[in-house]
Every structure is written in structure tokens, then in C-alpha cells.
Enzyme design. Structure first.
Site, PDB file in Angstrom:
ATOM      1  N   HIS A  15     -98.755 -10.419  37.419  1.00 45.30           N
ATOM      2  CA  HIS A  15     -99.107  -9.958  38.762  1.00 45.30           C
ATOM      3  C   HIS A  15     -98.153 -10.612  39.765  1.00 45.30           C
ATOM      4  O   HIS A  15     -98.339 -11.774  40.145  1.00 45.30           O
ATOM      5  CB  HIS A  15    -100.549 -10.329  39.097  1.00 45.30           C
ATOM      6  N   HIS A  52     -98.017  -4.803  32.024  1.00 48.07           N
ATOM      7  CA  HIS A  52     -98.812  -5.232  30.872  1.00 48.07           C
ATOM      8  C   HIS A  52     -98.034  -4.897  29.605  1.00 48.07           C
ATOM      9  O   HIS A  52     -97.380  -3.858  29.512  1.00 48.07           O
ATOM     10  CB  HIS A  52    -100.154  -4.500  30.859  1.00 48.07           C
ATOM     11  N   VAL A  82     -98.586  -6.445  21.758  1.00 47.27           N
ATOM     12  CA  VAL A  82     -98.250  -6.055  20.385  1.00 47.27           C
ATOM     13  C   VAL A  82     -99.200  -6.818  19.466  1.00 47.27           C
ATOM     14  O   VAL A  82     -99.434  -8.014  19.648  1.00 47.27           O
ATOM     15  CB  VAL A  82     -96.778  -6.339  20.027  1.00 47.27           C
ATOM     16  N   ARG A  83     -99.751  -6.139  18.476  1.00 48.86           N
ATOM     17  CA  ARG A  83    -100.810  -6.741  17.684  1.00 48.86           C
ATOM     18  C   ARG A  83    -100.801  -6.213  16.247  1.00 48.86           C
ATOM     19  O   ARG A  83    -100.291  -5.124  15.960  1.00 48.86           O
ATOM     20  CB  ARG A  83    -102.171  -6.475  18.324  1.00 48.86           C
ATOM     21  N   ARG A 120    -112.166 -16.478  23.607  1.00 51.11           N
ATOM     22  CA  ARG A 120    -112.184 -17.403  24.740  1.00 51.11           C
ATOM     23  C   ARG A 120    -112.044 -16.622  26.042  1.00 51.11           C
ATOM     24  O   ARG A 120    -111.025 -15.986  26.294  1.00 51.11           O
ATOM     25  CB  ARG A 120    -111.042 -18.405  24.580  1.00 51.11           C
TER      26      ARG A 120
END
Length: 299
Positions: free
Chosen positions: A94, A104, A107-108, A258
Site C-alpha cells: 500500500h 497484490h 504464489v502457493r 496467525r
């Protein structure tokens, strides 16, 4: 399924991005290592109240669990209840200057695990741009970078993943997109692991070239209170999407993640106005008329 190469790449990607952003801003990121009671943990790198970035968060996570959360198994209900391993890098930046867009990238990698059955794995990710004041050159540059990231893996992927991004980052209750899109993909598992992993690396490696030139072009543009007020108003749309629709946020919360690391994506200053409309012909109105519309930015 050995996820070590994915973990090594993601940790390196986080470090490269953090180093580049810190050099651009002139301030260092804080590094917050955390563990998850159910298994795994991560590192959240955060910069707040910088010269360029009002908030910048770049997170790495590697978590394990006994049962896939609903947000992760929605596309494959047959996997519900399996154990899982999930790794990823996710960032939201931001900027302070309203002429620099929010961005934004994620990658996963997921692997669903069940005793006596072969592991089921897939990749997901993408990146998207959310300007407050639109610039055609910036939009074209960002979308060309997204196209270039996918080009080695087939000419059909960019149109497909651009459309997916436009459809995904859409606020149904507002009947408007969050920004100008980019690319989004999920459940990628063909033709093979090496190709899918290489595509994830292509997306991750193209993030800095896609975004940094835009920041450099716009960071010094003068602005006043009215531009900051519009930025804060439009940031409200970002908050609405992330808390209502975003599957990454839902996965983190549903899996006992978290909260501080999950919600680092939210901007530090936001404002909502009742039934506000921009003045016709204004720069604010141009965002709605020319940028928050589905279009082919590669033309």
C-alpha cells in the site's frame, strides 16, 4: 512429494522482493518469525510508515494440518478431510502516494495427504493491480509483464488467467472490480510437477519487473488532501474484498493461521463515505469510467 525445492524457491523469492522494496523505500523491513500450534510457521516481513510504502507486507508460510479447510477443498470436495501441506509467498503493498497503485501477488503450493493414497498436489497464484488514479501506460506495462510471465507455458494461458482474475477480484455487492486485474490461477497440476513449478517461478520472478517501474514513475508526483481522501475511500473496497471474498484470507483464518500475518494485507488508513459519487469529468470519475472496466490492456 518432496516440497523442499518449492520451499527453497519461495524463501529466496521473499528475500529478493524484500531487499528490492527496502532499497526503493530507503527503510528496512521488520522480520517476524512465527510458529503455528497445529504445525508449521512462517516469516512475515513488514514495513510501515515508510517514505514510499505506508504499509508493505511480504509473507512466507509453510504450514501443515490434519484436515483441509473448506476454502481449500471447495474445488475438489473429494479431498475434504485430508491432511495438507501448504507453502506460499503472499504480498500486498500500500503506497503512500495516491498515484502509485496498490499491488497484490501470491504464489502457493498445496499437497493433500491421506495414508495409503497418492498425494494430490496443485499450484495457484497470480498478481493484480489496484490503482486509485489510472495511467494507461502503467496498466499496459503490468499486463504485458503478466503475459510475459506465462508466455513460455502456452499462448492460451494469459487470456485464460486474465479472465479468471477479472472474475475473481470482483466485488459482487458493489458490481465493480477491485482494480484493473492481472492474472489469477488455481488448481494447476498438469502436465507435470516440473512444468507447474516452473510456471509458479515465472510468475514470482516477474513481479518486481511488473511493479517497480510503475512505482519509480509515479512516486514523486505531487498530491494533496483530496487525492489522499479518494485513496482512503477506494482502499475501503480493498478491505471489503479481502474480508468478504478472498480465499487466501479465508484459508488462513479457517486453518487457525496467525491473524496478524493474514491481515497484514489491510491498509493502515481507510475511509468509507455514504453513497459517495465522483464528480463527472473528474480524475476520480475517470478511474470508474476508463479503468474499472473489463478491457484488453494489451491492445
Amino acid at each position: 512429494m518432496d516440497s523442499t525445492p518449492v520451499k527453497v524457491y519461495l524463501e529466496g523469492l521473499q528475500n529478493r522482493i524484500v531487499d528490492a522494496l527496502a532499497a526503493l523505500d530507503g527503510r528496512s523491513f521488520g522480520r517476524d518469525a512465527w510458529t503455528r500450534a497445529q504445525g508449521g510457521g512462517g516469516i512475515t516481513c513488514i514495513l510501515e510508515q515508510g517514505d514510499v510504502f505506508e504499509r508493505a507486507g511480504v509473507g512466507f508460510s509453510h504450514v501443515f494440518g490434519q484436515g483441509l479447510p473448506p476454502s481449500a477443498s471447495a474445488a475438489r470436495p473429494e479431498l475434504a478431510g485430508r491432511g495438507f501441506e501448504a507453502l506460499g509467498v503472499s504480498l500486498v503493498l500500500h503506497p503512500r502516494n495516491p498515484f502509485v497503485p496498490t499491488v497484490h501477488m501470491n504464489v502457493r503450493f498445496f499437497c493433500a495427504i491421506k495414508a495409503g493414497a497418492a498425494p494430490v498436489w496443485w499450484f495457484g497464484g497470480g498478481m493484480d493491480l489496484t490503482p486509485y488514479y489510472g495511467f494507461v501506460d502503467d496498466a499496459r506495462h503490468f499486463h504485458r509483464s503478466c503475459r510475459d510471465a506465462l508466455a513460455p507455458f502456452g499462448a492460451d494461458l494469459h487470456p485464460k488467467y486474465k479472465t479468471w482474475c477479472d472474475d475473481y477480484f470482483y466485488l459482487k455487492h458493489r458490481n465493480e472490480p477491485r482494480g484493473i486485474g492481472g492474472i489469477f490461477y488455481d488448481d494447476v497440476h498438469t502436465p507435470d510437477f516440473d512444468t507447474c513449478f516452473a510456471m509458479m517461478q515465472g510468475v514470482g520472478d516477474h513481479f518486481l519487473p511488473a511493479y517497480m517501474p510503475i512505482v519509480e514513475r509515479r512516486r514523486a508526483l505531487p498530491y494533496g488532501e483530496s487525492e489522499r481522501a479518494f485513496q482512503a475511500y477506494r482502499r475501503g473496497r480493498y478491505v471489503e474484498f479481502n474480508l468478504v471474498y478472498d480465499r487466501g484470507t479465508l484459508f488462513g483464518l479457517q486453518s487457525g493461521g496467525r491473524a496478524e500475518s493474514i491481515l497484514m494485507s489491510l491498509p493502515p488508513l481507510v475511509n468509507w463515505r455514504y453513497d459517495w459519487k465522483p464528480e463527472p469529468g473528474s480524475r476520480e470519475a475517470a478511474l470508474y469510467d476508463q479503468f474499472l472496466v473489463a478491457r484488453n490492456w494489451l491492445d
